[in-house]
Design a protein around this motif. Structure first.
Motif, PDB file in Angstrom:
ATOM      1  N   CYS A  22      -7.085  -4.481  -5.085  1.00 45.91           N
ATOM      2  CA  CYS A  22      -8.015  -3.402  -4.395  1.00 45.91           C
ATOM      3  C   CYS A  22      -7.631  -2.251  -5.029  1.00 45.91           C
ATOM      4  CB  CYS A  22      -7.877  -3.446  -2.864  1.00 45.91           C
ATOM      5  SG  CYS A  22      -9.082  -2.469  -2.183  1.00 45.91           S
ATOM      6  N   SER A  27      -9.014   1.662  -5.458  1.00 45.01           N
ATOM      7  CA  SER A  27      -9.845   2.542  -4.678  1.00 45.01           C
ATOM      8  C   SER A  27      -9.621   3.946  -5.426  1.00 45.01           C
ATOM      9  CB  SER A  27      -9.094   2.705  -3.161  1.00 45.01           C
ATOM     10  OG  SER A  27     -10.004   3.604  -2.506  1.00 45.01           O
ATOM     11  N   GLU A  39      -3.242  -2.255  -2.248  1.00 45.05           N
ATOM     12  CA  GLU A  39      -4.258  -1.318  -2.333  1.00 45.05           C
ATOM     13  C   GLU A  39      -3.813  -0.132  -3.212  1.00 45.05           C
ATOM     14  OE1 GLU A  39      -5.263  -0.576   1.701  1.00 45.05           O
ATOM     15  OE2 GLU A  39      -5.995  -2.783   1.957  1.00 45.05           O
ATOM     16  N   THR A  80       0.789  -1.387  -0.048  1.00 43.50           N
ATOM     17  CA  THR A  80       0.041   0.087   0.093  1.00 43.50           C
ATOM     18  C   THR A  80       0.805   1.199  -0.092  1.00 43.50           C
ATOM     19  OG1 THR A  80      -1.887   1.012   1.094  1.00 43.50           O
ATOM     20  CG2 THR A  80      -0.126  -0.001   2.556  1.00 43.50           C
ATOM     21  N   LYS A  89     -13.289  -0.195  -4.283  1.00 45.67           N
ATOM     22  CA  LYS A  89     -13.679   0.392  -2.958  1.00 45.67           C
ATOM     23  C   LYS A  89     -13.450   1.762  -3.424  1.00 45.67           C
ATOM     24  CE  LYS A  89     -10.399   0.542   0.258  1.00 45.67           C
ATOM     25  NZ  LYS A  89      -9.496  -0.113   1.374  1.00 45.67           N
TER      26      LYS A  89
END
Length: 210
Positions: A125, A127, A110, A84, A146
């Protein structure tokens, strides 16, 4: 300024600006509640005003660290690693992910998706952020979408992003932490009326863990 040799190593992904690394419980999204080792890479120019790790933005504040050291630390703790930031795809993730996977680790990311995808991921993921939208390759491979809900308009943005992401992506709405009292009830109602979405909460903040 970095020395030339170090700069070249960073460009190749042999070294990465490591902000922090820690073993904790995944707090958000599909894998909430599971143990994971987090690798936070410095550097981000997406510039979300509500970002809760703004200290990650300036990569020069975070020392370039050899990927072998990062991998050696990660494999001591967990079967799953979450990369991340910052924005990890600012950097070439190919070498880091190949070394992590060589240790039989599951490798998650992420990301805002604002940069071309590099690396090999077991879970992606996405976002997305309004001020620097994802590239197509991020929409194509996302396992999870997300969207952070800061205000009512973000529901419109969420639907725009859901229309762009691949059909297998699992859809989450997550209240921005400072607006959680205001936005969580709206998200609950929205998900009940639009059940393709799920609710994500920052459970690590409720648990008071990293």
């Amino acid at each position: 300024m970095l020395q030339k040799e170090t700069q070249l190593a960073v460009e190749k992904g042999e070294m990465l600006p490591l902000m922090e690394e820690f073993y904790t419980i995944q707090g958000e999204g599909y894998h909430t509640g599971t143990a994971a080792y987090f690798i936070r890479i410095g550097g981000c120019d997406v510039g979300c005003h509500w970002c809760d790790v703004k200290e990650s933005w300036n990569a020069e504040l975070h020392p370039p660290t050899n990927t072998d050291i990062i991998v050696a630390n990660a494999k001591k703790y967990a079967d799953t690693v979450v990369v991340t930031g910052g924005e990890p795809l600012t950097w070439d993730m190919t070498l880091l992910t190949s070394k992590l996977k060589a240790q039989n680790l599951k490798v998650h990311i992420e990301t805002s998706g604002a940069y071309e995808v590099s690396g090999t991921w077991d879970w992606f993921c996405l976002s997305p952020k309004k001020n620097k939208l994802p590239v197509q390759s991020a929409y194509d491979i996302a396992n999870e979408l997300k969207v952070i809900i800061y205000n009512k308009h973000d529901f419109i943005f969420a639907e725009e992003q859901a229309a762009k992401v691949n059909p297998n992506a699992i859809l989450f709405l997550q209240p921005e932490w400072s607006k959680k009292e205001e936005m969580t009830p709206l998200i609950v109602d929205y998900v009940m009326n639009n059940p393709k979405w799920r609710v994500s909460l920052q459970t690590h903040k409720y648990l008071n863990i990293p």
